[in-house]
Design a protein around this motif. Sequence first.
Motif, short mmCIF file in Angstrom:
data_model
loop_
_atom_site.label_atom_id
_atom_site.label_comp_id
_atom_site.label_asym_id
_atom_site.label_seq_id
_atom_site.Cartn_x
_atom_site.Cartn_y
_atom_site.Cartn_z
N TYR A 102 0.88 -1.17 0.00
CA TYR A 102 0.00 0.00 0.00
C TYR A 102 0.92 1.21 0.00
O TYR A 102 1.73 1.36 0.90
N ILE A 103 0.82 2.06 -1.03
CA ILE A 103 1.71 3.22 -1.11
C ILE A 103 0.86 4.48 -1.22
O ILE A 103 -0.09 4.55 -2.01
N THR A 104 1.18 5.47 -0.39
CA THR A 104 0.38 6.67 -0.29
C THR A 104 0.93 7.78 -1.18
O THR A 104 2.13 8.05 -1.19
N LYS A 105 0.04 8.41 -1.96
CA LYS A 105 0.42 9.55 -2.79
C LYS A 105 0.62 10.78 -1.91
O LYS A 105 -0.11 10.94 -0.92
N PRO A 106 1.55 11.68 -2.25
CA PRO A 106 2.51 11.53 -3.35
C PRO A 106 3.68 10.64 -2.95
O PRO A 106 4.03 10.56 -1.77
N PHE A 107 4.27 9.96 -3.92
CA PHE A 107 5.42 9.11 -3.66
C PHE A 107 6.46 9.35 -4.75
O PHE A 107 6.15 9.82 -5.84
N SER A 108 7.70 9.05 -4.43
CA SER A 108 8.78 9.24 -5.40
C SER A 108 8.87 8.02 -6.32
O SER A 108 8.52 6.90 -5.91
N PRO A 109 9.35 8.20 -7.55
CA PRO A 109 9.55 7.05 -8.44
C PRO A 109 10.46 6.00 -7.83
O PRO A 109 10.22 4.80 -7.99
N ARG A 110 11.49 6.45 -7.10
CA ARG A 110 12.42 5.48 -6.50
C ARG A 110 11.73 4.62 -5.45
O ARG A 110 11.97 3.41 -5.36
N GLU A 111 10.83 5.24 -4.67
CA GLU A 111 10.10 4.47 -3.66
C GLU A 111 9.19 3.45 -4.34
O GLU A 111 9.13 2.28 -3.93
N LEU A 112 8.48 3.88 -5.38
CA LEU A 112 7.58 2.97 -6.08
C LEU A 112 8.34 1.79 -6.67
O LEU A 112 7.93 0.63 -6.52
N LEU A 113 9.46 2.05 -7.32
CA LEU A 113 10.25 0.97 -7.94
C LEU A 113 10.80 0.02 -6.88
O LEU A 113 10.86 -1.19 -7.10
N ALA A 114 11.18 0.58 -5.73
CA ALA A 114 11.68 -0.27 -4.64
C ALA A 114 10.57 -1.16 -4.10
O ALA A 114 10.79 -2.34 -3.80
N ARG A 115 9.36 -0.60 -3.97
CA ARG A 115 8.22 -1.40 -3.48
C ARG A 115 7.88 -2.51 -4.48
O ARG A 115 7.57 -3.63 -4.09
N ILE A 116 7.91 -2.17 -5.77
CA ILE A 116 7.62 -3.16 -6.80
C ILE A 116 8.63 -4.31 -6.73
O ILE A 116 8.26 -5.49 -6.76
N LYS A 117 9.90 -3.96 -6.62
CA LYS A 117 10.94 -4.99 -6.55
C LYS A 117 10.75 -5.88 -5.32
O LYS A 117 10.89 -7.10 -5.39
N ALA A 118 10.40 -5.26 -4.19
CA ALA A 118 10.23 -6.02 -2.95
C ALA A 118 9.04 -6.98 -3.07
O ALA A 118 9.11 -8.14 -2.65
N VAL A 119 7.93 -6.51 -3.65
CA VAL A 119 6.75 -7.36 -3.79
C VAL A 119 7.02 -8.50 -4.77
O VAL A 119 6.64 -9.64 -4.53
N LEU A 120 7.69 -8.20 -5.88
CA LEU A 120 8.01 -9.25 -6.84
C LEU A 120 8.95 -10.29 -6.24
O LEU A 120 8.82 -11.48 -6.49
N ARG A 121 9.91 -9.83 -5.45
CA ARG A 121 10.84 -10.76 -4.82
C ARG A 121 10.09 -11.71 -3.88
O ARG A 121 10.41 -12.89 -3.77
N ARG A 122 9.07 -11.16 -3.22
CA ARG A 122 8.31 -11.96 -2.26
C ARG A 122 7.27 -12.84 -2.94
O ARG A 122 7.12 -14.01 -2.59
N ARG A 123 6.55 -12.28 -3.92
CA ARG A 123 5.42 -13.00 -4.51
C ARG A 123 5.76 -13.66 -5.84
O ARG A 123 5.14 -14.66 -6.21
N ALA A 124 6.70 -13.09 -6.60
CA ALA A 124 7.05 -13.65 -7.91
C ALA A 124 8.56 -13.55 -8.09
O ALA A 124 9.05 -12.78 -8.91
N PRO A 125 9.32 -14.32 -7.31
CA PRO A 125 10.78 -14.19 -7.32
C PRO A 125 11.42 -14.43 -8.68
O PRO A 125 12.53 -13.96 -8.93
N GLN A 126 10.72 -15.16 -9.57
CA GLN A 126 11.29 -15.39 -10.90
C GLN A 126 11.33 -14.10 -11.73
O GLN A 126 11.97 -14.06 -12.78
N MET A 127 10.64 -13.04 -11.26
CA MET A 127 10.64 -11.77 -11.99
C MET A 127 11.75 -10.83 -11.56
O MET A 127 11.87 -9.73 -12.09
N THR A 128 12.58 -11.22 -10.60
CA THR A 128 13.66 -10.35 -10.13
C THR A 128 14.97 -10.71 -10.82
O THR A 128 15.09 -11.73 -11.51
N ASP A 129 15.98 -9.86 -10.63
CA ASP A 129 17.30 -10.09 -11.22
C ASP A 129 18.24 -10.84 -10.28
O ASP A 129 19.42 -10.98 -10.56
#
Length: 229
Positions: A102-129
């Motif tokens: 859950y991310i509250t507006k306004p947010f920085s692009p860096r925060e959003l990308l970090a949240r996306i990476k964290a969620v993918l690592r947890r829920r879809a680890p095959q999508m990370t590097d």
Amino acid sequence: MAANILLVEDEPAIQELIAFNLAQAGHHVLRAGTAEAALTLVRNALPDLVLLDWMLPGASGVDVAKRLRADERTRHIPIIMLTARSDEQDKIIGLETGADDYITKPFSPRELLARIKAVLRRRAPQMTDDAVDVQGLRLDPVTHRVTGHGNVIDLGPTEFRLLHFFMTHPERVHSRAQLLDQVWGDHVFVEERTVDVHIRRLRSALEGTKHDGLIQTVRGTGYRFSVQQ
């Protein structure tokens, strides 16, 4: 690793800004401005993650999240709610609906990308590097290289994706249909027995380093990647 991200946001300026930053980070972005448009896109092809605005015209983001979680086909798609609501109770509602973050507006692009990476690592680890290493078998998504005890293993693109999925989801049994959805994509229509062909190719490639036994057949069910015999 690039992900297919469905962005559901009704404000054009915000949608454009978020989509630009996601594309700059290497992700492929699908856009929707309403709940119905979002659900139509999901019916056509499953995204790797949904960025879902709470306030949408017509049905709300919460309604969309509930419908995604209620459907067997879509219940495992990671969801991040985007909202101007910052009250604790609103966050609880969003998370209890099934959102992964859950991310509250306004947010920085860096925060959003970090949240996306964290969620993918947890829920879809095959999508990370992140590189994966299991008993000397190492797969690096960045260099697209697989090694066994330091020796390079040559894999085709499908076998690479299949091994990456297995290594990031160990000790779980996957049916052929599940593997088709996760590795080939649910919008690709191929015979389930196609999975068997690629499993044989993968095992053959892993024989030289004696890692072929990690890919196990579960009779009557499917396949499993396991270090346990």
